[in-house]
Design an enzyme around this catalytic site. Structure first.
Site, PDB file in Angstrom:
ATOM      1  N   GLU A   1       0.168  -1.356   5.559  1.00 36.20           N
ATOM      2  CA  GLU A   1       1.228  -0.933   6.467  1.00 36.20           C
ATOM      3  C   GLU A   1       1.032   0.507   6.907  1.00 36.20           C
ATOM      4  OE1 GLU A   1       5.183   0.854   7.532  1.00 36.20           O
ATOM      5  OE2 GLU A   1       3.784   1.394   5.925  1.00 36.20           O
TER       6      GLU A   1
ATOM      7  N   ASP B   1       0.820  -1.210   0.000  1.00 34.11           N
ATOM      8  CA  ASP B   1       0.000   0.000   0.000  1.00 34.11           C
ATOM      9  C   ASP B   1       0.851   1.255   0.000  1.00 34.11           C
ATOM     10  OD1 ASP B   1       0.788  -0.675   2.663  1.00 34.11           O
ATOM     11  OD2 ASP B   1      -0.689   0.725   3.461  1.00 34.11           O
TER      12      ASP B   1
END
Length: 484
Positions: free
Chosen positions: A145, A78
């Site tokens: 994350e 991400d």
């Protein structure tokens, strides 16, 4: 022809550009997770895609390396989606617009996603390679994350066999990280009481803009302006001398990004408009002086709007919101006494939102000392309790503590010395790395973190050094060759 065609390392750049076409902000990762799974399968490798969308791809050892220890190459899929005020980019569907300027790949109006797309691109290139000697590999690409490390937290330890982990989520070439801060996300919810509006009052928008923002760990020590805290200061100054009505407040978009923009909607008696305008100009002058060295482009605007509002916050609600903004712990809290220049603990008031029945405030606490992380959270909790608001810890992750002995750290040191004839820097970071969670799950895991030069992480204009990427990829390839 692609934007990055001809740049080296060619396959790293190929995968980085391919991922840049796929929307992949936190919580919107199904498409990128599926892409990574398909790449692994197309290479004929074993792939695990778990319920959290984490991806694990296993590649057998290079010939002659079958008895070497399994190495985990790790990054996250991400990215943080931030854009300039003038950008119409839609992170849910638009590809990142890549440009090449000299030695840099840059996205001028948005974040680039080099954090952490470049790690994934390096790992995929190594999985694809036929000529890089390496031990058995497990490529671990985690989800979400940037908004709580929930992918790493959900990882099933049974799916991981390696005992050596190379995290590629650092942003400064020439150093390896061996420790990181733990973190916690806090959410404050302030219930809103509403009053009917007055027809004879004009409505104005106050906007804070022109700030640099940045990563709330990496740049927290730079003293950059926080738009939410600044808005609190503006509103407090006005409310102290003028009877204002507050209708709406918002600022920032990610708790782990220093907010660059904030907006408040207010009204007041027409007789006080000139006084308010002078106060805002006075505050803007003060802020430009205070932030001259770090955020000289700050702007405060005070603009009449034709919008009519049916209701405004009660005076008591307005007072609570301003009190929170003024008293909320923010910025560097303590510096390390053991590692020179290292921020030990901090907090970032990253997001303020108005909903139908509440105003919420989100912050990201970071600390390499667990008790200090708890202490800051307790301060925020007590502030909420005393001002009649709700407090919630939405996520928490541990620090990664320094290990005195490390096989993989020694390999990096030796290889770097061999290539560059100088010592690699050994450092710690005031930012959350998934290594903290991995260390909690895998107590005996041997870990380091490294990466190429990336600038302006978590802010529009983020850029990646091309030459640094090539050197970092070559360093990683040589390190894998030495694990024999």
């Amino acid at each position: 022809m692609t934007i990055l065609e001809g740049l080296k390392p060619q396959r790293v750049m190929y995968y980085f550009e391919e991922m840049s076409k796929i929307p992949r902000c936190s919580y919107d990762e199904q498409r990128i997770s599926d892409y990574l799974s398909n790449v692994g399968k197309a290479l004929g490798l074993e792939v695990i895609q778990d319920k959290a969308l984490n991806i694990i791809i296993r590649k057998p050892a290079y010939k002659g390396y079958e008895n070497s220890p399994t190495v985990i190459l790790q990054g996250h899929m991400d990215m943080v989606g931030e854009k300039t005020d003038s950008s119409n980019h839609d992170f849910s569907k638009d590809p990142i617009k890549l440009e090449v300027e000299g030695d840099y790949i840059i996205a001028k109006e948005t974040t680039l996603g080099a954090d952490n797309g470049i790690a994934v691109a390096m790992a995929l290139a190594i999985l694809e390679s036929k000529d890089i000697p390496h031990p058995p590999l497990e490529v671990l690409i985690t989800s979400n994350e940037e908004s709580g490390m929930t992918g790493a937290a959900a990882l099933d330890p049974e799916n991981i066999t390696g005992k050596i982990l190379i995290n590629i989520d650092s942003e400064e070439e020439g150093k390896i990280l061996v420790s990181c801060a733990g973190g916690e996300r806090n959410l404050i919810t302030i219930p809103v009481e509403w009053n009917e509006t007055l027809d004879d009052e004009d409505i104005y928008e106050i906007v804070v803009s022109g700030l640099k923002g940045g990563h709330s760990g990496m740049e927290i020590d730079k003293g950059r302006g926080n738009s939410n805290k600044i808005m609190g200061r503006v509103l407090e100054r006005l409310n102290r001398s003028i009877d204002i009505n507050l209708y709406h407040i918002e600022g920032g978009s990610k708790s782990n990004a220093i907010p660059r923009y904030a907006k408040a909607v207010i009204s007041m008696e027409k007789a006080n408009i000139e006084k308010a305008n002078l106060s805002i100009k006075e505050i803007e002058k003060e802020l430009r002086f205070e932030l001259l060295s770090v955020d000289k482009d700050i702007e405060l605007s005070f603009t009449k709007t034709k919008d009519k509002k049916d209701r405004a916050f009660s005076k008591e609600t307005t007072k609570k919101i301003i009190s929170f903004l003024m008293l909320f712990p923010n910025g560097v809290y303590t510096m390390s006494m053991d590692i020179e220049g290292l921020v030990e603990s901090s907090n970032n008031l990253g997001v303020v939102k108005t909903t139908d029945d509440s105003v919420t405030m989100e912050s990201a606490i970071r600390s390499s000392v667990g008790s200090l992380k708890t202490y800051i959270a307790d301060q925020i909790r007590l502030l909420a309790e005393n001002l009649g608001a709700e407090w919630e810890s939405t996520s928490s992750y541990p620090a990664w503590e320094y290990s005195r002995e490390s096989y993989i750290r020694d390999i990096f040191k030796d290889v770097y010395k061999e290539i560059y004839n100088k010592d690699i820097n050994i450092d710690a970071i005031h930012a959350g790395l998934e290594c903290g969670l991995f260390k909690e799950k895998f107590v005996n895991m041997d870990m380091v973190s490294f990466g190429p030069n990336i600038y302006g992480v978590h802010a529009p204009g983020e850029k990646l050094s091309i030459s640094s990427t090539e050197r970092s990829y070559n360093l990683l390839s040589k390190v894998l060759e030495k694990i024999h």
